[in-house]
Design a protein around this motif. Structure first.
Motif, PDB file in Angstrom:
ATOM      1  N   GLU A   7      -4.673  -0.404  -8.343  1.00 37.32           N
ATOM      2  CA  GLU A   7      -4.233   0.487  -7.266  1.00 37.32           C
ATOM      3  C   GLU A   7      -5.180   1.652  -7.014  1.00 37.32           C
ATOM      4  O   GLU A   7      -5.432   2.026  -5.875  1.00 37.32           O
ATOM      5  CB  GLU A   7      -2.824   1.031  -7.578  1.00 37.32           C
ATOM      6  N   SER A   8      -5.699   2.250  -8.096  1.00 35.37           N
ATOM      7  CA  SER A   8      -6.503   3.465  -7.916  1.00 35.37           C
ATOM      8  C   SER A   8      -7.736   3.433  -8.822  1.00 35.37           C
ATOM      9  O   SER A   8      -7.603   3.494 -10.047  1.00 35.37           O
ATOM     10  CB  SER A   8      -5.661   4.698  -8.226  1.00 35.37           C
ATOM     11  N   ASP A  21       0.830  -1.210   0.000  1.00 35.21           N
ATOM     12  CA  ASP A  21       0.000   0.000   0.000  1.00 35.21           C
ATOM     13  C   ASP A  21       0.861   1.255   0.000  1.00 35.21           C
ATOM     14  O   ASP A  21       0.524   2.260  -0.649  1.00 35.21           O
ATOM     15  CB  ASP A  21      -0.921   0.009   1.225  1.00 35.21           C
ATOM     16  N   LYS A  51       2.791   1.390  -3.395  1.00 33.76           N
ATOM     17  CA  LYS A  51       1.848   1.385  -4.520  1.00 33.76           C
ATOM     18  C   LYS A  51       2.324   0.474  -5.643  1.00 33.76           C
ATOM     19  O   LYS A  51       2.333   0.837  -6.822  1.00 33.76           O
ATOM     20  CB  LYS A  51       1.628   2.814  -5.035  1.00 33.76           C
ATOM     21  N   HIS A  52       2.676  -0.732  -5.230  1.00 37.06           N
ATOM     22  CA  HIS A  52       3.195  -1.704  -6.205  1.00 37.06           C
ATOM     23  C   HIS A  52       2.932  -3.118  -5.698  1.00 37.06           C
ATOM     24  O   HIS A  52       3.147  -3.402  -4.517  1.00 37.06           O
ATOM     25  CB  HIS A  52       4.697  -1.492  -6.400  1.00 37.06           C
ATOM     26  N   LYS A  59      -8.532   1.293  -5.245  1.00 38.22           N
ATOM     27  CA  LYS A  59      -8.141  -0.066  -4.878  1.00 38.22           C
ATOM     28  C   LYS A  59      -9.317  -1.018  -5.051  1.00 38.22           C
ATOM     29  O   LYS A  59     -10.376  -0.833  -4.446  1.00 38.22           O
ATOM     30  CB  LYS A  59      -7.645  -0.110  -3.434  1.00 38.22           C
TER      31      LYS A  59
END
Length: 425
Positions: free
Chosen positions: A315-316, A206, A209-210, A318
């Motif tokens: 990721e975005s 988190d 971001k990977h 999530k």
């Protein structure tokens, strides 16, 4: 024959490799001065781990090569290696608590394995800065809260596992279809590992971001990844402090108890380990049960390309879901969960990478979904449902498969779920 009086000669090593150098610093430390046996054992497993990382070091090999046991000796009757391995772990810990407290590289001997693992360490000064940060940002408190929660989960796991043998002796949980199911999957003469999800890895991912690959995970290059992704120095150090601690969730602890009971009831050799402590040789050549999503248990990534229902994480914003590579009539192309109301779990049974053992994957879009997957493979009614869906006759061996379950949650549990799709491999 190796002994305290006549130690095994040590061949010259390329000390320009920092791992070799560390191995010999540990072996030469005061913790090992009065124990030639432990020193020889450390050098044997350490050198073997570095020279041939794909080789699975076995108890019998150590007994013969290090302690001079005859090739015919029985490891179930002779506990010397296990006793010495336990002492070796303590001495390694002693070194890093005393003489090696400032080492930037660490080594350890994970439980359930005879191979040495190397990983970066934080210096004592850095650790103190993490323990007493000046005006930490709000995210600092969030990370610390997660650490405490995951520590509690490990405590639950320990308490539950202490009762496992006693419950198995009482015959609790013995069910004909479940027993047959597990024997057909794992009674193949190989050792089995129940691999728990790495809870702290989710916190780390988190922050950077990977989604970490299995190669990155096995290399344990967390510091390099954090340096590249986190600009704030305090947050970066705290994030590393979290990821270097080994924790799992309460749900995995509960599943470990349930599956451990099934294994014990059927005489299956099953070790419970954290994903962090597993190596590629173990997953490739043994039976493994992998719990959790690909993000929390990167070893799942080794098998994604072989499956029809593949995990996807964005990721975005999530979101985690399953992609249906080849939809059949009436099936969706994607199965997306809805937070706190709808979830999905994939249960898959495949051969291991070497083709000589079994792998059972239980991966949910959330923790509750993974619990549903555990219920699916340990509940008599659901195993019967599984066999009927595949058209298996009584006694017919279990083929490789993948099932997708849909669960409807009430108050963050999965009280009911159903099979919505499956494939036979």
């Amino acid at each position: 024959m190796a002994s305290d009086l006549h130690p095994r000669p040590i061949a010259p090593l390329p000390l320009q490799d920092e791992r070799w150098a560390l191995l010999h610093r540990v072996a030469a430390s005061s913790a090992f001065q009065k124990s030639n046996r432990c020193r020889e054992l450390l050098l044997f497993v350490g050198e073997r781990s570095l020279r041939d990382p794909n080789h699975v070091i076995r108890e019998h090999e150590i007994g013969v090569s290090v302690f001079g046991r005859p090739v015919s000796y029985d490891t179930s009757q002779d506990t010397l290696v296990r006793v010495q391995i336990s002492q070796l772990r303590k001495k390694i810990q002693q070194y890093f608590a005393e003489e090696g407290k400032d080492e930037t590289l660490g080594l350890e001997l994970p439980k359930g394995s005879y191979s040495i693992v190397f990983h970066p360490r934080l210096a004592e000064a850095e650790q103190d800065a993490l323990d007493h940060p000046a005006r930490p940002p709000w995210r600092t408190y969030a990370l610390l809260g997660v650490t405490v929660a995951l520590a509690a989960a490990c405590l639950v796991l320990g308490l539950q596992n202490r009762e496992l043998s006693h419950r198995a002796q009482l015959g609790l949980g013995n069910k004909p279809l479940v027993d047959e199911f597990w024997k057909q999957m794992f009674q193949n003469g190989l050792h089995s590992y129940l691999v728990l999800a790495d809870g702290n890895l989710l916190v780390f991912e988190d922050q950077i971001k990977h989604q970490i690959s299995v190669q990155e995970y096995e290399s344990k290059a967390f510091e390099r990844m954090a340096t590249r992704a986190i600009e704030n120095e305090d947050l970066r150090r705290l994030t590393l402090n979290v990821v270097y601690r080994r924790f799992t969730g309460i749900a995995d602890a509960s599943l470990a108890t349930r599956m451990g009971l099934v294994g014990a009831s059927n005489g299956l050799s099953l070790d419970v380990v954290l994903a962090r402590d597993v190596s590629m040789p173990q997953v490739s050549t043994h039976n493994t049960i992998l719990l959790g999503s690909r993000r929390a248990n990167p070893w799942v990534g080794l098998f994604e390309e072989k499956l029809n229902f593949r995990t996807v994480f964005e990721e975005s914003p999530k979101v985690a879901y399953f992609q249906n590579v080849s939809p059949k009539a009436g099936e969706l192309a994607e199965y997306r969960g809805q937070w706190s109301t709808l979830s999905y779990c994939r249960v898959a049974y495949l051969p291991n990478p070497k083709g000589n053992g079994s792998v059972l994957l239980i991966s949910g879009t959330d923790v509750q979904a993974t619990e549903a997957g555990g219920e699916f493979v340990t509940n008599e009614i659901w195993v019967r449902t599984f066999r009927n869906a595949m058209g298996l006759q009584p006694g017919e061996p279990v083929p490789h498969f993948e099932f997708l379950l849909e669960g409807k949650m009430v108050v963050n549990t999965v009280p009911q779920f159903r099979v919505i799709a499956w494939r036979r491999h």
